[in-house]
Design a protein around this motif. Structure first.
Motif, short mmCIF file in Angstrom:
data_model
loop_
_atom_site.label_atom_id
_atom_site.label_comp_id
_atom_site.label_asym_id
_atom_site.label_seq_id
_atom_site.Cartn_x
_atom_site.Cartn_y
_atom_site.Cartn_z
N ARG A 209 -0.46 -6.55 -16.56
CA ARG A 209 0.58 -5.60 -15.47
C ARG A 209 0.48 -5.09 -14.52
O ARG A 209 -1.24 -4.50 -14.74
CB ARG A 209 1.55 -4.92 -15.82
CG ARG A 209 2.37 -5.92 -17.14
CD ARG A 209 3.28 -5.10 -17.48
NE ARG A 209 4.43 -5.46 -17.27
CZ ARG A 209 6.11 -4.13 -17.10
NH1 ARG A 209 6.17 -4.56 -18.40
NH2 ARG A 209 6.85 -4.85 -16.58
N ILE A 210 0.55 -5.20 -13.10
CA ILE A 210 0.16 -4.22 -12.24
C ILE A 210 0.73 -2.87 -12.46
O ILE A 210 1.73 -2.54 -12.36
CB ILE A 210 0.88 -4.91 -10.84
CG1 ILE A 210 0.14 -6.36 -10.42
CG2 ILE A 210 0.21 -3.47 -9.70
CD1 ILE A 210 -1.10 -6.59 -10.19
N ALA A 211 -1.11 -2.32 -11.98
CA ALA A 211 -1.30 -0.73 -12.03
C ALA A 211 -0.18 -0.12 -10.45
O ALA A 211 0.58 0.30 -10.09
CB ALA A 211 -1.90 0.21 -12.77
N TYR A 212 -1.23 -0.01 -9.36
CA TYR A 212 -0.94 0.05 -9.01
C TYR A 212 -2.20 -0.27 -7.37
O TYR A 212 -2.89 -0.88 -8.10
CB TYR A 212 -1.28 1.46 -8.04
CG TYR A 212 -2.12 2.10 -8.46
CD1 TYR A 212 -3.20 2.15 -7.90
CD2 TYR A 212 -2.32 2.85 -9.63
CE1 TYR A 212 -4.61 2.95 -8.57
CE2 TYR A 212 -3.40 3.59 -10.40
CZ TYR A 212 -4.41 3.67 -10.35
OH TYR A 212 -5.40 3.75 -10.28
N PRO A 213 -1.97 -0.45 -5.78
CA PRO A 213 -3.00 -0.88 -5.32
C PRO A 213 -3.64 0.02 -4.73
O PRO A 213 -3.81 1.23 -4.94
CB PRO A 213 -2.01 -1.17 -4.34
CG PRO A 213 -0.97 -0.38 -3.78
CD PRO A 213 -0.32 -0.63 -5.38
N LEU A 214 -4.65 -0.07 -4.46
CA LEU A 214 -6.32 0.60 -3.89
C LEU A 214 -6.56 0.46 -2.42
O LEU A 214 -6.81 -1.01 -2.03
CB LEU A 214 -7.55 -0.11 -4.85
CG LEU A 214 -7.75 0.43 -6.24
CD1 LEU A 214 -9.00 -0.25 -6.91
CD2 LEU A 214 -7.31 1.58 -6.22
N LEU A 215 -6.17 1.31 -1.64
CA LEU A 215 -5.69 1.61 -0.50
C LEU A 215 -6.77 2.24 0.14
O LEU A 215 -6.40 2.51 1.93
CB LEU A 215 -4.37 2.72 0.26
CG LEU A 215 -3.24 1.86 -1.09
CD1 LEU A 215 -2.06 2.43 -0.69
CD2 LEU A 215 -2.38 0.51 -0.61
N GLU A 216 -7.58 2.47 0.01
CA GLU A 216 -8.85 3.44 0.63
C GLU A 216 -9.33 2.15 1.76
O GLU A 216 -9.45 0.96 0.92
CB GLU A 216 -10.20 3.68 0.00
CG GLU A 216 -9.55 5.03 -1.63
CD GLU A 216 -8.52 4.46 -2.57
OE1 GLU A 216 -8.42 2.92 -2.73
OE2 GLU A 216 -8.39 5.19 -3.80
N ASN A 217 -10.15 2.48 2.37
CA ASN A 217 -10.77 2.39 3.82
C ASN A 217 -9.67 0.74 4.19
O ASN A 217 -10.24 0.18 4.18
CB ASN A 217 -12.83 1.40 3.25
CG ASN A 217 -12.78 2.69 2.19
OD1 ASN A 217 -12.66 3.87 3.05
ND2 ASN A 217 -13.67 3.07 1.55
N LEU A 218 -8.06 0.61 4.35
CA LEU A 218 -7.64 0.28 4.58
C LEU A 218 -7.64 0.22 5.89
O LEU A 218 -7.26 1.41 6.53
CB LEU A 218 -6.60 -0.13 4.01
CG LEU A 218 -5.93 -0.68 2.44
CD1 LEU A 218 -5.28 -0.53 1.84
CD2 LEU A 218 -7.42 -2.30 2.49
N GLY A 219 -7.53 -1.00 7.11
CA GLY A 219 -7.15 -1.01 8.26
C GLY A 219 -5.34 -1.31 8.67
O GLY A 219 -4.82 -1.01 7.28
N PRO A 220 -5.16 -0.79 9.94
CA PRO A 220 -3.73 -0.80 9.81
C PRO A 220 -2.88 -1.64 9.52
O PRO A 220 -2.12 -1.96 9.46
CB PRO A 220 -4.01 -0.34 11.30
CG PRO A 220 -4.96 -0.73 12.05
CD PRO A 220 -5.98 -0.18 10.73
N ASN A 221 -3.10 -3.44 9.48
CA ASN A 221 -2.88 -4.24 9.83
C ASN A 221 -3.41 -5.45 7.97
O ASN A 221 -3.38 -6.01 8.34
CB ASN A 221 -3.06 -5.08 10.70
CG ASN A 221 -2.39 -4.77 11.60
OD1 ASN A 221 -1.09 -4.29 11.21
ND2 ASN A 221 -2.70 -4.38 13.11
N ASP A 222 -4.52 -4.24 7.62
CA ASP A 222 -5.01 -4.62 6.40
C ASP A 222 -3.88 -5.14 5.38
O ASP A 222 -3.56 -4.15 5.12
CB ASP A 222 -6.42 -4.39 6.16
CG ASP A 222 -7.33 -4.60 6.56
OD1 ASP A 222 -7.33 -5.67 8.01
OD2 ASP A 222 -8.16 -3.06 6.35
#
Length: 430
Positions: free
Chosen positions: A143-156
């Motif tokens: 089951r998905i817990a959550y996405p890791l959003l570090e170092n993401l660009g605006p459209n990534d």
């Protein structure tokens, strides 16, 4: 042994294979010392012989690699893992089993792999049951817990996720998005002529309209492939191969039975781009004309063996998809998921879903699409759009009205987006 079959290329080694009603037995001549026999050469010869006898059982299967891999397996239980990696079931009847319930780290059977979406880019929702591919190729429920959003660009899009592998898992495990699979909640549908497209090309003949729309969709899909390959080619080697495999299977004609001709066009375009990248050539422009003599799967390509394995996987998925279609036809259901009215509830970590047009075996999807709620939001967005079209001319002559126009446009976009979210993956109570 009377009249044993001498294996090709093993005259000096005196290896023989005797076929019986129960199988094959490998013999070594008495006057041949064990020290004269190279184990790897023996395995290769046996694999070549077996593949020549089994070639008709699977479509486009490179069986020599498969049998050689199996011969090196020490534990019989690992044979199924090897077959799973090559996309081959233990039986050839491709029987579809509708009784599937998710449990943490439970193996997802091959008969359900055709329902795993191959798109390399997905947005996964917290709490969603998905497939996770382990190192040995086995795909299990997590089951998905959550996405890791570090170092993401605006459209990534997120490239890493935290997943739960057990009910008591509190920390979660970090995994790559290329190892996660969404489940296909419905059948692929034929390309349809939408109302907006009909208006856009009004006045042309039906054949011209259909041709223009098909060309538009083909070019859009080709552009999508180009953009995907640009991203994929920047990945490390191990991730690059995973992503190419996903893209390859996504557009394989055997994975797109309802639009095989369309998929075949994009599939050949994808192969051609992989050839160019391998040769250090730039990717094609979408409108560029290509020589019909361009080889489909060149022998010199380093991807050739991978192509053969992936073709086997696609063919296996095709057989299981046909088996599922026959099952639902026999039991009076289309096998579609998410059609008609639906209800979603979540209580104490459990979930249930009922769909007016879908089979009961899909009860574990979580979160679930809610088409009834989606239609409400989209209808309201359409009403707001009509009002906006009436107000818009006044804004052109009266700058003071522009704020109201912007507000109404925002309302249209917000309601349409909510409708899309309800239709795609629904919204849970929390």
């Amino acid at each position: 042994v009377e009249q044993p079959h001498k294996l090709v290329g093993t005259i000096k080694k005196r290896l023989y294979l005797h076929e019986t009603d129960e199988g094959c037995i490998l013999y070594l001549s008495k006057d041949c010392k064990s020290s004269d026999i190279d184990q790897h050469s023996v395995y290769m010869e046996v694999a070549i012989f077996l593949s020549s006898h089994c070639q008709g059982l699977f479509t486009e299967t490179h069986l020599t690699d498969l049998f050689k891999t199996i011969l090196y397996v020490k534990d019989e239980a690992d044979v199924q893992r090897v077959l799973s990696t090559y996309g081959i079931p233990l039986t050839n009847d491709y029987e579809f089993d509708p009784s599937l319930t998710p449990e943490f780290m439970k193996n997802i059977p091959l008969s359900w792999h055709h329902r795993l979406l191959q798109d390399p880019n997905h947005i996964f929702t917290p709490g969603e049951w998905v497939g996770w591919e382990e190192r040995d190729g086995t795909i299990v429920f997590v089951r998905i817990a959550y996405p890791l959003l570090e170092n993401l660009g605006p459209n990534d899009l997120p490239s890493r996720y935290k997943i739960f592998t057990s009910r008591d898992d509190e920390e979660g495990r970090e995994v790559d998005v290329l190892d996660l699979y969404k489940f296909d909640k419905g059948r692929l549908k034929e390309l349809e002529l939408s109302e907006s497209q009909e208006l856009a090309v009004a006045g042309g003949t039906e054949q011209t309209v259909q041709r223009d729309i098909q060309e538009y969709n083909i070019n859009s899909a080709k552009k999508e492939v180009i953009e995907e390959l640009k991203k994929i080619w920047k990945l490390p080697e191990d991730q690059r191969k995973k992503a190419i495999r996903r893209l390859y299977l996504k557009w394989h004609p055997d994975k797109n039975l309802s639009r095989a001709q369309f998929a075949d066009t994009i599939f050949k375009f994808l192969i051609r781009q992989l050839e160019r990248l391998e040769q250090g050539l730039p990717l094609e422009d979408v409108g560029e004309k290509n020589s019909p003599s361009t080889p489909h799967h060149p022998r010199y390509s380093k991807w050739s063996s991978s192509y053969r394995r992936w073709n086997d996987t696609a063919n296996s998925h095709k057989q299981y998809a046909e088996s599922e279609r026959k099952y639902w036809h026999k039991h009076g259901s289309s096998g579609d998921y998410g059609a008609g009215s639906s209800n979603y509830s979540s209580r104490g970590g459990g979930s249930s879903y009922s769909s007016g047009g879908g089979p009961s075996c899909y009860s574990f999807w979580d979160p679930s699409s809610n088409m009834s709620e989606a239609r409400k939001w989209v209808r309201q967005a359409e009403v707001d759009m009509k009002v906006l079209s009436v107000v818009l001319p006044f804004a052109e002559s009266s700058p003071e009205a522009s704020a109201n126009v912007c507000f109404m446009a925002h309302q249209v976009a917000e309601k349409a987006l909510k409708g899309g979210m309800y239709a795609t993956f629904g919204l849970s109570e929390n």
